[in-house]
Design a protein around this motif. Sequence first.
Motif, PDB file in Angstrom:
ATOM      1  N   LYS A  99       0.816  -1.223   0.000  1.00 58.14           N
ATOM      2  CA  LYS A  99       0.000   0.000   0.000  1.00 58.14           C
ATOM      3  C   LYS A  99       0.848   1.272   0.000  1.00 58.14           C
ATOM      4  N   LEU A 100       1.940   1.227   0.748  1.00 62.76           N
ATOM      5  CA  LEU A 100       2.738   2.449   0.932  1.00 62.76           C
ATOM      6  C   LEU A 100       3.927   2.540  -0.026  1.00 62.76           C
ATOM      7  N   GLY A 101       4.261   1.464  -0.681  1.00 59.38           N
ATOM      8  CA  GLY A 101       5.432   1.463  -1.558  1.00 59.38           C
ATOM      9  C   GLY A 101       6.702   1.248  -0.750  1.00 59.38           C
ATOM     10  N   SER A 102       7.753   1.977  -1.074  1.00 55.59           N
ATOM     11  CA  SER A 102       9.042   1.832  -0.399  1.00 55.59           C
ATOM     12  C   SER A 102       9.029   2.547   0.956  1.00 55.59           C
ATOM     13  N   VAL A 103       9.439   1.819   2.017  1.00 56.09           N
ATOM     14  CA  VAL A 103       9.479   2.384   3.375  1.00 56.09           C
ATOM     15  C   VAL A 103      10.929   2.358   3.858  1.00 56.09           C
ATOM     16  N   PRO A 104      11.641   3.488   3.863  1.00 53.01           N
ATOM     17  CA  PRO A 104      13.031   3.538   4.336  1.00 53.01           C
ATOM     18  C   PRO A 104      13.139   3.153   5.814  1.00 53.01           C
ATOM     19  N   VAL A 105      14.250   2.506   6.153  1.00 48.07           N
ATOM     20  CA  VAL A 105      14.472   2.032   7.516  1.00 48.07           C
ATOM     21  C   VAL A 105      15.775   2.615   8.054  1.00 48.07           C
TER      22      VAL A 105
END
Length: 630
Positions: free
Chosen positions: A413-419
Motif C-alpha cells: 500500500k505504501l510502496g518503499s518504506v526507508p528504515v
Amino acid sequence: MPIKYVPFIPEPVEGQAVLGNFNRILKYKGADDVSMTLQRGMPLYEVEKQETVGENVNGNMVIRGECVSACAYLKEQGIQVDLVYIDPPFASGADYAKRVYIRRNPKVAEAIAKAEEELDIDELKAFEEKMYGDVWNKEKYLNWMYENLMAIKSVMSETASIYVHLDWHIFHYVKILMDEIFGEDCFQNEIIWHYGGRMMHGVGTFNRKHDTIAYYRLSEEGVFHLPKEEVDFDQYAKNRHEKIHIDENGRRYLLAPDANMERTTRQYEDEIVEKGRAIDDVWEIRYIRGNAHERVDYATQKPEELLERIVESSSNEGMIVADFFGGSGVTAAVANKLGRKFIHCDIGINSIQTTRDRLVADRAEFDVLEIKDGVQLYRNPVQTIDKIKSLIPGLKNEDSLDSFWEGAISDSKLGSVPVYIPNLMDSSSKLLDKVTMNRIIHQAIPDLDNSIKKVIVYYVDITDENEIKQFIKEDDSTDVEIELRDLKTVLDDVVIGDYAEYHIEENQDNLFGGYSVIIDKFISDRVMSKIDEFNHKAFLNSTEKKPYKPIEISEEGLELIEFLSVDCTSADGEWHSDSEVKIDKNGYVILNGNKTKEFWDGSISSDKHPLRLKIRNICGDETIWKLENA
C-alpha cells in the motif's frame, strides 16, 4: 537505558585550529533556534564482572564494551590513567576477520588433521568473526574519533600521555582533532613506524611500508624516558666513515674533532657502546614473523617491541596503561610484563577472548568486565548490524537512498518504506532523543523522494517514547509517517546456545586432577551453518582441476571445540576458571596457560568437583552448563 550520563564537556582548546566540516553543534526544534552543544555526557551502563583471574590486587581490567562507555565507567569509579595507546580502525575500507580452523577429533582413532583446513576468509566476513569494516565515511569517522578522544581525555591524569596509531588514510585529519582536543603545545612527535621486510606492492606508487603514531603529553611534568639503542661499534665507525684505532693497551677508539675541529679527541669503544644511540622519531621495527612466539593469530596484531618502546618511554612501574581499542591485547600484555597496571577495552568478543587467554598464559591477574549496553548479543557492532538486517522481514538495500538509511521495506500500500538503524559504533546514536529525531525530520526525510509516505526508525535506547512521539506530532514540517521500533525486540530469542553431552568421572590416579568431565558430543548450529555455506560455495566453484572437497564434521562434533573451562568454586554468578584447556589450531593442548605437545583427549580435569562447564566453539561462542550433581 544507561544508568545515567557522566558529564564531559566537548570544547576545543582555545586558539586551536578546528575541522569545520563535521557536526559538533546540533540544532533541534524547540530550542529557540539556538545552537545547542551536545552535553548529555558519556552513557554509563551497568557493568557486570564476568571473571576474576588471580587475586588482582592491582585492579587490572579487561573490558568488553565501546570506548566511550568504558571511559564513563572509569570516570565514575574515579580511575585516571597515566598512559594511553590506541590503535583504532584506520578508515581504510579494509575488512578484518578471524581465521577459523577445524580441530582434530579426539574420538577418532586416526585423528584427521583438520587443522590445516581453513574456512574461506570471504565467507567469514559475513559471519561473527568480522571484527570491523569500512562503516564510516570521513565525516562520520571524524565525529566518532572526536567523541572517543574527548572521552579518553576525561579519564587521563594531568600528566598523562597518549599515542594514537593510524596510517595515511586518516592520520592528518585526526592530528588536527588532537591539536584541538589536547592542545597543539602538547604535541611531542609524529612517530614513523617503518616495518621493513613486509612486502606491500603498489601499482603506480612507492610501496607503503609505514604507519604513523601521534604522541601527545599533557604536561611537561609527564613521564618521558628517552630510549636508547645498542650501538655496534664496527657499524658505528663504518656509518661515520671513520677509521678504528687501537691504543697501547689494545683499546679501540675513534678520533673525534676537538674545539678547533682537529681530530685529536679519542672516543673509546666502551664509552660509545655504553652511551648508546638516542632513538629518533623513525622506528625500524619489524612486523611479527609467522612463527614468532607472541603471535596470537589476530588480524591487526602489533609487535610487542613497538609497545615496549612506548610503555617504557612514557610510564613508570605501577602506573596505569590503557588501550581502548585493545585488539590482540598487546598493550595489556606488555604493560603486565613491565610491571604496569593495565586496562584493555574492546567491543569485539574475539579481542576479549584472545587477550584473556594471552594474559592467562603470562600469569597476569585481572578482572573481565562486560558493559551491559543492550547490543552485546553478537561479537561486535558490525556483526550485530549484519544480523539485524537479516532479521528485519523484507529489508533490502536500496541504492537510491542516502547512506543514512540502512535500506527499505516494500509495502503493497505504501510502496518503499526507508528504515533507519542506529550506528552501533557511535554511542551517541544509540539513544533516540529529540536531537536525533530532529535530524531525521529536518535533514534525512526531506532528502527522500516525494513518493515516500512512511519511514521506520529503530532505536537501542530512547529518552522517553511518549516524549519523542509528542515531539513528532507537534512538528508540522513533514507529512511522512514515522514509526518507532525497539531494536532489542528484533534480537530476542535469536541466539540458540550450543549443545553438549558429557559425563563426569572421578579419577583415582589421574596426574591432572581428581575429576574429569568427558565430552561425548558437541553440536553448534551456528558453526555448522557457516560450514554448510562454505561447502556450498566450494561446490559451486569446483572444477576438474579443483574438485569439490567439503569440510566434514564427525557425529561427535568435538572438532568444533576450541576452549573448555570448569568452575569448581561457584555454581552461579562470576566465573572462576579453576581448570582450563585450550586446543590450538594444530590440536595441541594449552593446559592452564601452559603449552604442551599433547593432543586433546576430549576431556577436562580438575582437582575439585566441577560445578559448571564452559565451552567455546571455534568461532568464539561460549556456552555454560550447570553440571548435574553439582
